[in-house]
Structure formats: C-alpha cells, structure tokens
Write an enzyme that holds these catalytic residues in place. Sequence first.
Site, mmCIF file in Angstrom:
data_model
loop_
_atom_site.group_PDB
_atom_site.id
_atom_site.type_symbol
_atom_site.label_atom_id
_atom_site.label_comp_id
_atom_site.label_asym_id
_atom_site.label_seq_id
_atom_site.Cartn_x
_atom_site.Cartn_y
_atom_site.Cartn_z
ATOM 1 N N SER A 108 0.840 -1.196 0.000
ATOM 2 C CA SER A 108 0.000 0.000 0.000
ATOM 3 C C SER A 108 0.870 1.239 0.000
ATOM 4 C CB SER A 108 -0.886 -0.008 1.254
ATOM 5 O OG SER A 108 -1.373 1.292 1.508
ATOM 6 N N TYR B 151 -18.534 1.616 19.818
ATOM 7 C CA TYR B 151 -19.375 0.996 18.788
ATOM 8 C C TYR B 151 -19.937 -0.329 19.282
ATOM 9 C CZ TYR B 151 -20.910 -0.577 14.167
ATOM 10 O OH TYR B 151 -21.670 -1.026 13.113
ATOM 11 N N ASP C 225 -21.872 -0.349 4.818
ATOM 12 C CA ASP C 225 -20.790 0.287 4.069
ATOM 13 C C ASP C 225 -20.424 -0.526 2.831
ATOM 14 O OD1 ASP C 225 -20.924 1.891 6.273
ATOM 15 O OD2 ASP C 225 -19.089 1.135 7.188
ATOM 16 N N SER D 159 -15.791 5.343 5.285
ATOM 17 C CA SER D 159 -15.641 3.943 4.914
ATOM 18 C C SER D 159 -14.473 3.646 4.001
ATOM 19 C CB SER D 159 -16.920 3.401 4.269
ATOM 20 O OG SER D 159 -17.803 3.076 5.270
HETATM 21 C C1 GLA Z 1 -20.014 2.071 10.682
HETATM 22 C C2 GLA Z 1 -20.279 0.604 10.383
HETATM 23 C C3 GLA Z 1 -21.621 0.408 9.691
HETATM 24 C C4 GLA Z 1 -22.744 1.118 10.444
HETATM 25 C C5 GLA Z 1 -22.344 2.545 10.780
HETATM 26 C C6 GLA Z 1 -23.358 3.232 11.660
HETATM 27 O O1 GLA Z 1 -19.858 2.780 9.492
HETATM 28 O O2 GLA Z 1 -19.259 0.077 9.570
HETATM 29 O O3 GLA Z 1 -21.883 -0.975 9.565
HETATM 30 O O4 GLA Z 1 -23.114 0.405 11.595
HETATM 31 O O5 GLA Z 1 -21.083 2.610 11.431
HETATM 32 O O6 GLA Z 1 -24.545 3.417 10.977
#
Ligand code: GLA
Length: 396
Positions: free
Chosen positions: A72, A238, A186, A140
């Site tokens: 990378s 999370y 995502d 993402s």
């Molecule tokens: C991150 C996770 C997703 C989702 C969001 C919140 O982006 O990767 O799967 O849960 O948080 O909506």
Amino acid sequence: MTTPIDTATAARTLLTEVAGAVDAPTWSAPGRVNLIGEHTDYNDGFVFPFAIEYRTHVALATRGDGMIRVASTFDETPVEVALSELDDLFPARRDEVTEWARYPLGVAWALLQAAGVDASTVTGVDLAFASDVPVGAGLSSSAAIEGATATALAETWGIDLDRVELAKVGRRAENDAVGAPTGIMDQMASMLGRADAATFLDCRSLDAQVIDLGFAAAGLELLVMDTGVKHSHATGGYGERRAACERAAAALGVPALRDVSTEDLERLESLVDEVTLRRARHVVTENQRVLDTVRTLREAGPAAIGDVLVASHVSMRDDFEISVPELDTAVDAALAAGAVGARMTGGGFGGAAIALVSSDSAEKVTDAVASAFSDAGFAAPNIFTVTPSPGAGRDA
Ligand code: GLA
C-alpha cells in the site's frame, strides 16, 4: 486530494516497484456517506447511503507460487503470506498481521470460504493499493479497500459471486479478520453505488433499491465536514452500542430492534435501564426516519428532507450519544448558516458530518463552519463536496 486517475496510476506504479509488473489491470471501490439510517444496519433495519467519488484502487498481478502479497502507498512494507496459511491466520491469529493488511488478506480468506474454494486451486497474487478516501473520516475507507479487493480477486480467481455476496465477504473480513463488529451498510453502499442515486437497503432481507437523489437538478450540494477527530470501531463505543441494542431486543423477546415499534418502546421502559431505553429509542425512531426520508424524497424532492436529517442528528447526540463536540459544532454552524439539513454520518465518536446546502450557499456554510471551529479552539475541519457515484468494479 488526488483525482481517481492519479490514484489508479499510483496503484500501478507501486505494483511495478513491488513486483515488477507493468500495465497491470486495476479495480476500484468507493467510500460512502450515509444520508440517513445510523446504527440501524446491525439491528436488521433500514439505511440510505451513497457511494462517493473517492475510491481505493488496486492493481493486480498473478504469481505462480501460491503466495499473496499486499502493498500500500500508506505503508512502506508489503505483507506476504501463503494462501494456504489464511485459514490458520483468521480469525485466531489475526493479531500477527499488520493492521491495514488484515482488510485485503481478510477479504481473500473470506472470499475463498464463501465460494467453498480451496486455496491450493487458485493462483497466487500481488496486490498494490492506493486510495484517496480520507482515512478515519467516517467515509468507509475500509469498505473501499474490501470492495476493491473482493472484485479484483473474484474476477481473477473465476469466483462467480454476486455483489451482495461480495458485500458479505467484505463484512466477514471486517468482523472476523479485523475484529470490528460492524454491519453490512458500508460494503453494500460501496458495491451498489450509482451516479446521482442512493441505496435504500433493508438490512434484514438485503433487498436494495437504488433511488435517484436529484441533488444537482434541485440546485443542491452535499458537503462533508471532516472534523479530523479519529475513531475506530474495533474498540469501545461501537461495540457497546451494539450490545445495548441486543439487550433491548432480547428484553422484548424479538430477534432485532427492527421488530420494535414506537408503541413497544413504552413496554421496554419497565424492562431495561434508562440508558438502554434511549439506545433502543434511537434505533426505532431512526428506522422510521429512513422510511420518511425516502418517501419525502419521492413526493417532494431533496430540498424537503432537511428536518428529518436534523432530527437524526439530535437522536444520535442525545439518545445514542455517539456525537462529539466537533460534530455538534459542525452541524449547528451549518444550519445557522442556512443549510437545508445536517447530521453526523457513519459510526460516530469522531469522523464527519454532512450538510445538504443550496449550491449558492455552499461557500457561506463552509466559511461559517470553519470559523465556528476556530472560535471553539478546534483544529480546522476539512470541508469538501461529494457526489453520488458508481460502485465497485474493474477500471476501464
Ligand atoms: C459504521 C459501520 C456500519 C454502520 C455505521 C453506523 O460505518 O461500519 O456498519 O453500523 O457505522 O450506521
């Protein structure tokens, strides 16, 4: 930031340096912003994200010795393992793998598993990555590297899985090879993106409808306001939020919060503590807000979705408690400067907020957010527009 062409070239150049291959084919996958539907995906609910123009590109060359090497532009040292070793590494020994390399190597592992293909029957590969998706901004970058790897390897190895299956491969890599307990949003957004459209996804059935947004036709733009506050979903908040949602669903005796209505929430009050109740209330009301957004968009156009975006932010700030002062400042300043709507986007605890603005007020909103950050003593935010863009695939 570089243009997509530069990034594909950077991936190819790196592959030449690492493996000597010239003019290798490249594949790419985009990052995403989520318009609305946050922390609903792992509750079997609804989300409404779109793919953006920032992408991760991968250049690929085959090799004859059964090894997989990933390189990378973000890291000087390539990582190389035998394909036959992937089953031993993931998930049990994942900590031995350099962190970023867990994404592409995890995808190779999950792809072979999903297809039921033995590692000894596929060709070895060299993969070189370059990306212009901002890392840690809640856009993402991880789904982008997963989507690029999955499409490149599936085609090279002759594995015939559809886009939804490839999205699931990406999620498996993230859950089991990286160790982040995230949902499917995502990866689906990155796989299914289309220009000027967002993906309305039912995360239980995985039925997806690609719905026109019409931002440009309505004279609107979407601003990303990256706070620069870094977050990780492999640790901490999370997973705790996800656990609270699972507790609430279990207390009500349903498989997931998707099955809970606003009336059920009253019943939940006597079954769980006050914090768990608020976590559940966010998810239940957020699911409804996704449905309201899609309906409003169809009936009245994008300029009418502002209030529901703001309601989503308030729910994340007060009930789900995943916002941070920088995100609240960005949202408040954008709204005060005339944005149609604004909310934090992604998993929270940092990252970015979005603001839907009329094209002629984009500059005013940008300036207002920048000066609110400076007044609050925060580091300057990175503010830029994003455009709904095509999903993962081989580059032309
Ligand atoms: C991150 C996770 C997703 C989702 C969001 C919140 O982006 O990767 O799967 O849960 O948080 O909506």
